[in-house]
Design a protein around this motif. Structure first.
Motif, PDB file in Angstrom:
ATOM      1  N   GLU A  62       6.543 -11.491   2.959  1.00 23.31           N
ATOM      2  CA  GLU A  62       7.741 -10.685   2.733  1.00 23.31           C
ATOM      3  C   GLU A  62       7.461  -9.552   1.751  1.00 23.31           C
ATOM      4  O   GLU A  62       7.983  -8.435   1.898  1.00 23.31           O
ATOM      5  CB  GLU A  62       8.863 -11.578   2.201  1.00 23.31           C
ATOM      6  N   ILE A  63       6.647  -9.820   0.732  1.00 27.30           N
ATOM      7  CA  ILE A  63       6.291  -8.772  -0.222  1.00 27.30           C
ATOM      8  C   ILE A  63       5.498  -7.667   0.466  1.00 27.30           C
ATOM      9  O   ILE A  63       5.747  -6.478   0.257  1.00 27.30           O
ATOM     10  CB  ILE A  63       5.491  -9.371  -1.389  1.00 27.30           C
ATOM     11  N   ASN A  64       4.557  -8.050   1.316  1.00 31.47           N
ATOM     12  CA  ASN A  64       3.730  -7.051   1.991  1.00 31.47           C
ATOM     13  C   ASN A  64       4.534  -6.233   2.995  1.00 31.47           C
ATOM     14  O   ASN A  64       4.192  -5.082   3.273  1.00 31.47           O
ATOM     15  CB  ASN A  64       2.554  -7.733   2.685  1.00 31.47           C
ATOM     16  N   LYS A  65       5.598  -6.810   3.550  1.00 32.74           N
ATOM     17  CA  LYS A  65       6.445  -6.034   4.467  1.00 32.74           C
ATOM     18  C   LYS A  65       7.113  -4.872   3.734  1.00 32.74           C
ATOM     19  O   LYS A  65       7.371  -3.821   4.345  1.00 32.74           O
ATOM     20  CB  LYS A  65       7.509  -6.944   5.075  1.00 32.74           C
ATOM     21  N   GLN A  66       7.406  -5.078   2.457  1.00 32.57           N
ATOM     22  CA  GLN A  66       8.043  -4.017   1.673  1.00 32.57           C
ATOM     23  C   GLN A  66       7.061  -2.934   1.243  1.00 32.57           C
ATOM     24  O   GLN A  66       7.489  -1.905   0.705  1.00 32.57           O
ATOM     25  CB  GLN A  66       8.701  -4.624   0.438  1.00 32.57           C
ATOM     26  N   LEU A  67       5.764  -3.168   1.460  1.00 29.98           N
ATOM     27  CA  LEU A  67       4.737  -2.218   1.036  1.00 29.98           C
ATOM     28  C   LEU A  67       4.118  -1.492   2.219  1.00 29.98           C
ATOM     29  O   LEU A  67       2.953  -1.118   2.187  1.00 29.98           O
ATOM     30  CB  LEU A  67       3.654  -2.949   0.227  1.00 29.98           C
ATOM     31  N   ILE A  68       4.891  -1.315   3.288  1.00 38.15           N
ATOM     32  CA  ILE A  68       4.480  -0.498   4.430  1.00 38.15           C
ATOM     33  C   ILE A  68       5.229   0.821   4.321  1.00 38.15           C
ATOM     34  O   ILE A  68       6.459   0.857   4.344  1.00 38.15           O
ATOM     35  CB  ILE A  68       4.784  -1.192   5.767  1.00 38.15           C
ATOM     36  N   PHE A  69       4.492   1.896   4.192  1.00 39.14           N
ATOM     37  CA  PHE A  69       5.083   3.197   3.883  1.00 39.14           C
ATOM     38  C   PHE A  69       4.879   4.156   5.050  1.00 39.14           C
ATOM     39  O   PHE A  69       3.894   4.077   5.779  1.00 39.14           O
ATOM     40  CB  PHE A  69       4.458   3.794   2.619  1.00 39.14           C
ATOM     41  N   THR A  70       5.826   5.072   5.190  1.00 37.97           N
ATOM     42  CA  THR A  70       5.725   6.163   6.149  1.00 37.97           C
ATOM     43  C   THR A  70       5.896   7.476   5.412  1.00 37.97           C
ATOM     44  O   THR A  70       6.528   7.528   4.350  1.00 37.97           O
ATOM     45  CB  THR A  70       6.787   6.049   7.250  1.00 37.97           C
TER      46      THR A  70
END
Length: 284
Positions: free
Chosen positions: A142-150
């Motif tokens: 869940e933490i890594n999902k928040q660290l996907i940037f565009t």
């Protein structure tokens, strides 16, 4: 006897050594290779220093978020605290976005020591906020999902003809390693211990028992790792045990003497008992 021992190159005249330096061809293949090595090392060192500064900023902003979340138990409107903490965490994620930009095309583990302290503090802040909301532990996925940037607001690069290449350049991510996640969760236990004391001071008697059960589950999980994990994880296991002991001591006091101690004095009693535990364990 008793004099200096000459080095080998001292036997050569200084003029001869100067002449040899002047005879070095700067355009030779060897000199060209060393210049490229120098440029590569300087570039890598500069990037490492930039990542260290970004990690320091991430650590500072994450700590401020944690301090803000500790006001949740005493604030009249907790939703405002959570909303403000979300704004702060979004600002932290923007710093992590800059880290991800720096690591495009690089092996993250070569720069891991530079960014690890900031990621650990970010995990601690995010997991603390998540616990306040859900009374559960956030997962590393869940933490890594928040660290996907565009990069929707980024200017389009010129001379780019391939749409797939443009899409790849405009989307990137940064993954928190399992070790950073575990170290962040270990630090979270200290914040939960402080939350327990502040909750009792505000008259909340149910939260310490919830925290005691939650910390016991975390401690049991860490004991499965034991000495097989990284040294940093096993080192923080002792601190985790101390936090659990303080919360369990608070629950014991509530259960045995809670009815005879006024609510406004419970926090002082817990603080005194916490100091006694630290002294018995030899902690400063």
């Amino acid at each position: 006897s008793g004099g200096f021992r000459k080095r080998k190159h001292d036997n050569f005249p200084h003029g001869q050594r100067r002449e040899e330096k002047e005879n070095v061809n700067p355009s030779s293949a060897l000199m060209t290779s060393f210049k490229s090595f120098q440029l590569e090392l300087d570039t890598r060192h500069d990037k490492y220093e930039r990542l260290v500064k970004l990690s320091r900023d991430i650590t500072i902003e994450s700590k401020r978020t944690i301090f803000l979340l500790h006001r949740f138990t005493s604030a009249p409107n907790g939703e405002e605290i959570l909303n403000e903490s979300e704004v702060k965490l979004d600002a932290v994620r923007q710093k992590i976005k800059q880290v991800a930009q720096e690591l495009i095309g690089e092996d993250m583990y070569q720069f891991h020591r530079a960014i690890s302290p900031g990621l650990q503090e970010y995990v601690e802040a995010v997991s603390f906020q998540y616990f306040i909301k859900t009374r559960s532990l956030i997962s590393v996925e869940e933490i890594n999902k928040q660290l996907i940037f565009t990069a929707e607001d980024r200017e389009e690069t010129t001379n780019t003809t391939s749409s797939s290449r443009d899409k790849q350049a405009r989307t990137w991510s940064l993954k928190v390693t399992p070790v950073d996640y575990l170290l962040g969760v270990a630090d979270l236990t200290g914040e939960l211990m402080r939350l327990c004391i502040s909750s009792v001071g505000n008259g909340d008697i149910d939260t310490p028992f919830e925290l005691s059960q939650f910390l016991r589950q975390i401690y049991d999980g860490f004991t499965f790792i034991g000495n097989t994990g990284p040294y940093e994880v096993s080192k923080k296991l002792y601190t985790l045990k101390q936090s659990l002991a303080k919360v369990e001591n608070a629950c014991y006091t509530l259960k045995v003497r809670g009815s005879e101690i006024p609510k406004h004095m419970l926090a002082d009693v817990f603080s005194t008992k916490t100091e006694l535990i630290d002294q018995d364990e030899g902690l400063p």
